[in-house]
Scaffold this motif. Structure first.
Motif, PDB file in Angstrom:
ATOM      1  N   ILE A  31       0.843  -1.188   0.000  1.00  0.00           N
ATOM      2  CA  ILE A  31       0.000   0.000   0.000  1.00  0.00           C
ATOM      3  C   ILE A  31       0.885   1.248   0.000  1.00  0.00           C
ATOM      4  O   ILE A  31       1.850   1.326   0.768  1.00  0.00           O
ATOM      5  CB  ILE A  31      -0.924  -0.004   1.229  1.00  0.00           C
ATOM      6  N   PRO A  32       0.597   2.241  -0.822  1.00  0.00           N
ATOM      7  CA  PRO A  32       1.443   3.435  -0.890  1.00  0.00           C
ATOM      8  C   PRO A  32       1.379   4.265   0.391  1.00  0.00           C
ATOM      9  O   PRO A  32       0.357   4.263   1.098  1.00  0.00           O
ATOM     10  CB  PRO A  32       0.865   4.211  -2.082  1.00  0.00           C
ATOM     11  N   THR A  33       2.459   4.958   0.685  1.00  0.00           N
ATOM     12  CA  THR A  33       2.516   5.828   1.858  1.00  0.00           C
ATOM     13  C   THR A  33       2.782   7.282   1.461  1.00  0.00           C
ATOM     14  O   THR A  33       3.226   8.088   2.276  1.00  0.00           O
ATOM     15  CB  THR A  33       3.600   5.348   2.838  1.00  0.00           C
ATOM     16  N   SER A  34       2.519   7.600   0.215  1.00  0.00           N
ATOM     17  CA  SER A  34       2.625   8.979  -0.248  1.00  0.00           C
ATOM     18  C   SER A  34       1.761   9.133  -1.495  1.00  0.00           C
ATOM     19  O   SER A  34       1.418   8.155  -2.153  1.00  0.00           O
ATOM     20  CB  SER A  34       4.083   9.354  -0.554  1.00  0.00           C
ATOM     21  N   GLY A  35       1.409  10.373  -1.781  1.00  0.00           N
ATOM     22  CA  GLY A  35       0.619  10.653  -2.985  1.00  0.00           C
ATOM     23  C   GLY A  35      -0.843  10.895  -2.674  1.00  0.00           C
ATOM     24  O   GLY A  35      -1.344  10.551  -1.595  1.00  0.00           O
ATOM     25  N   ASP A  36      -1.530  11.500  -3.638  1.00  0.00           N
ATOM     26  CA  ASP A  36      -2.963  11.775  -3.539  1.00  0.00           C
ATOM     27  C   ASP A  36      -3.722  10.805  -4.426  1.00  0.00           C
ATOM     28  O   ASP A  36      -3.333  10.574  -5.577  1.00  0.00           O
ATOM     29  CB  ASP A  36      -3.255  13.215  -3.957  1.00  0.00           C
ATOM     30  N   PHE A  37      -4.829  10.256  -3.899  1.00  0.00           N
ATOM     31  CA  PHE A  37      -5.569   9.226  -4.611  1.00  0.00           C
ATOM     32  C   PHE A  37      -7.069   9.490  -4.544  1.00  0.00           C
ATOM     33  O   PHE A  37      -7.592   9.867  -3.500  1.00  0.00           O
ATOM     34  CB  PHE A  37      -5.268   7.841  -4.012  1.00  0.00           C
ATOM     35  N   LEU A  38      -7.718   9.255  -5.679  1.00  0.00           N
ATOM     36  CA  LEU A  38      -9.172   9.364  -5.740  1.00  0.00           C
ATOM     37  C   LEU A  38      -9.809   8.070  -5.253  1.00  0.00           C
ATOM     38  O   LEU A  38      -9.208   6.997  -5.327  1.00  0.00           O
ATOM     39  CB  LEU A  38      -9.622   9.648  -7.176  1.00  0.00           C
ATOM     40  N   ILE A  39     -11.030   8.190  -4.752  1.00  0.00           N
ATOM     41  CA  ILE A  39     -11.778   7.001  -4.377  1.00  0.00           C
ATOM     42  C   ILE A  39     -11.929   6.106  -5.608  1.00  0.00           C
ATOM     43  O   ILE A  39     -11.999   6.598  -6.741  1.00  0.00           O
ATOM     44  CB  ILE A  39     -13.154   7.398  -3.794  1.00  0.00           C
ATOM     45  N   LYS A  40     -11.919   4.804  -5.403  1.00  0.00           N
ATOM     46  CA  LYS A  40     -12.023   3.769  -6.441  1.00  0.00           C
ATOM     47  C   LYS A  40     -10.700   3.471  -7.144  1.00  0.00           C
ATOM     48  O   LYS A  40     -10.639   2.578  -7.987  1.00  0.00           O
ATOM     49  CB  LYS A  40     -13.099   4.077  -7.486  1.00  0.00           C
ATOM     50  N   VAL A  95       0.593 -13.994  -4.878  1.00  0.00           N
ATOM     51  CA  VAL A  95       0.846 -15.364  -4.452  1.00  0.00           C
ATOM     52  C   VAL A  95      -0.396 -15.881  -3.726  1.00  0.00           C
ATOM     53  O   VAL A  95      -1.236 -15.102  -3.262  1.00  0.00           O
ATOM     54  CB  VAL A  95       2.075 -15.459  -3.514  1.00  0.00           C
ATOM     55  N   VAL A  96      -0.496 -17.188  -3.641  1.00  0.00           N
ATOM     56  CA  VAL A  96      -1.628 -17.808  -2.968  1.00  0.00           C
ATOM     57  C   VAL A  96      -1.692 -17.324  -1.517  1.00  0.00           C
ATOM     58  O   VAL A  96      -0.681 -17.261  -0.819  1.00  0.00           O
ATOM     59  CB  VAL A  96      -1.519 -19.351  -3.014  1.00  0.00           C
ATOM     60  N   GLY A  97      -2.891 -16.960  -1.084  1.00  0.00           N
ATOM     61  CA  GLY A  97      -3.099 -16.473   0.270  1.00  0.00           C
ATOM     62  C   GLY A  97      -3.046 -14.966   0.390  1.00  0.00           C
ATOM     63  O   GLY A  97      -3.461 -14.406   1.402  1.00  0.00           O
ATOM     64  N   LYS A  98      -2.548 -14.304  -0.666  1.00  0.00           N
ATOM     65  CA  LYS A  98      -2.503 -12.844  -0.665  1.00  0.00           C
ATOM     66  C   LYS A  98      -3.658 -12.307  -1.510  1.00  0.00           C
ATOM     67  O   LYS A  98      -4.608 -13.017  -1.803  1.00  0.00           O
ATOM     68  CB  LYS A  98      -1.148 -12.358  -1.178  1.00  0.00           C
ATOM     69  N   TYR A  99      -3.544 -11.049  -1.922  1.00  0.00           N
ATOM     70  CA  TYR A  99      -4.634 -10.401  -2.647  1.00  0.00           C
ATOM     71  C   TYR A  99      -4.206  -9.939  -4.036  1.00  0.00           C
ATOM     72  O   TYR A  99      -3.027  -9.692  -4.291  1.00  0.00           O
ATOM     73  CB  TYR A  99      -5.156  -9.211  -1.842  1.00  0.00           C
ATOM     74  N   VAL A 100      -5.207  -9.808  -4.900  1.00  0.00           N
ATOM     75  CA  VAL A 100      -4.961  -9.309  -6.257  1.00  0.00           C
ATOM     76  C   VAL A 100      -4.462  -7.876  -6.195  1.00  0.00           C
ATOM     77  O   VAL A 100      -3.628  -7.451  -6.990  1.00  0.00           O
ATOM     78  CB  VAL A 100      -6.235  -9.412  -7.108  1.00  0.00           C
ATOM     79  N   GLY A 101      -4.968  -7.114  -5.238  1.00  0.00           N
ATOM     80  CA  GLY A 101      -4.550  -5.722  -5.131  1.00  0.00           C
ATOM     81  C   GLY A 101      -5.275  -4.998  -4.028  1.00  0.00           C
ATOM     82  O   GLY A 101      -5.852  -5.614  -3.117  1.00  0.00           O
ATOM     83  N   TRP A 102      -5.269  -3.660  -4.114  1.00  0.00           N
ATOM     84  CA  TRP A 102      -5.894  -2.810  -3.112  1.00  0.00           C
ATOM     85  C   TRP A 102      -6.732  -1.749  -3.810  1.00  0.00           C
ATOM     86  O   TRP A 102      -6.365  -1.242  -4.877  1.00  0.00           O
ATOM     87  CB  TRP A 102      -4.829  -2.130  -2.254  1.00  0.00           C
ATOM     88  N   VAL A 103      -7.850  -1.378  -3.186  1.00  0.00           N
ATOM     89  CA  VAL A 103      -8.714  -0.343  -3.749  1.00  0.00           C
ATOM     90  C   VAL A 103      -8.872   0.761  -2.713  1.00  0.00           C
ATOM     91  O   VAL A 103      -9.040   0.496  -1.514  1.00  0.00           O
ATOM     92  CB  VAL A 103     -10.088  -0.908  -4.164  1.00  0.00           C
TER      93      VAL A 103
END
Length: 211
Positions: free
Chosen positions: A44-53, A62-70
């Motif tokens: 997960i990023p710890t800098s920058g500005d992000f829009l919802i979604k 890898v198995v047991g982890k996630y495709v990504g973050w929203v």
């Protein structure tokens, strides 16, 4: 005259358009495509500005982890607060437990030993000296207690040697990390960090558990 695509509103030049206009429109198209392209990260990023979604994809799935973050809240990403850490003006942080807000350092210094109670009123300012008390004579202090001099000097002092304070207030050292000896107790000196509430914090959540 150019037209637009339905979904992305990309410019579709006409054969009769001028070359300069066509090049500019194609440049705008490339930027739009770049803006919506997938981003790959390892955490997960710890800098920058992000829009919802906004979605960020896991670069090491890898198995047991996630495709990504929203991102579930439009705002600024920042690292979590850490104790006795040096911060400088302009640094951003968020609390260990999300409260929807991000905070900016407005006075260079060190964080305290205990996470502050983060204020949520817009623009409010506060010192990072939670659980600090004014110094007192002939008082038993224990490791990591924090005191403030009776005359404010912009610093806090953390106990690094358990013991009883002297019967008169010591001459406080004013160099970060330097030691003040006080009866049987000893103190390390740190400049106080000051925070200001600075708006909404981005809040990323994982999606797509990989089974």
């Amino acid at each position: 005259m150019s037209t637009e695509t339905i979904k992305l509103k990309l410019k579709v030049p006409s054969f009769t358009d001028e070359i300069e206009s066509t090049i500019r429109e194609l440049g705008d198209n490339f930027k739009k495509l770049d803006d919506i392209s997938d981003d790959y990260v390892t955490e997960i990023p710890t800098s920058g500005d992000f829009l919802i979604k906004k979605r960020l994809y896991n670069d090491i799935p890898v198995v047991g982890k996630y495709v990504g973050w929203v991102n579930t809240r439009t705002g600024k990403a920042a690292p979590k607060w850490q104790r006795l850490k040096s911060y400088k003006n302009g640094d951003y942080i968020v609390p260990d437990v999300d409260n929807g807000h991000v905070y900016i350092c407005i006075q260079t210094g060190y964080s305290g030993y205990t996470e502050p109670i983060f204020q949520v009123s817009s623009g409010i300012e506060f010192n990072d000296t939670r659980l600090a008390n004014g110094w007192a004579a002939t008082t038993q202090y224990k490791l990591n207690d924090i005191v403030l001099p009776t005359v404010d000097n912009g610093r806090f002092y953390i106990c690094i040697q358990t013991g009883e304070s002297g019967d008169t207030e010591p001459t406080w050292q004013q160099v970060d990390g330097s030691t003040t000896y006080d009866g049987n107790a000893s103190w390390a000196s740190y400049r106080i960090t000051k925070w200001k509430e600075a708006g909404a914090a981005a809040f990323f959540r994982p999606f797509g558990k990989i089974e």
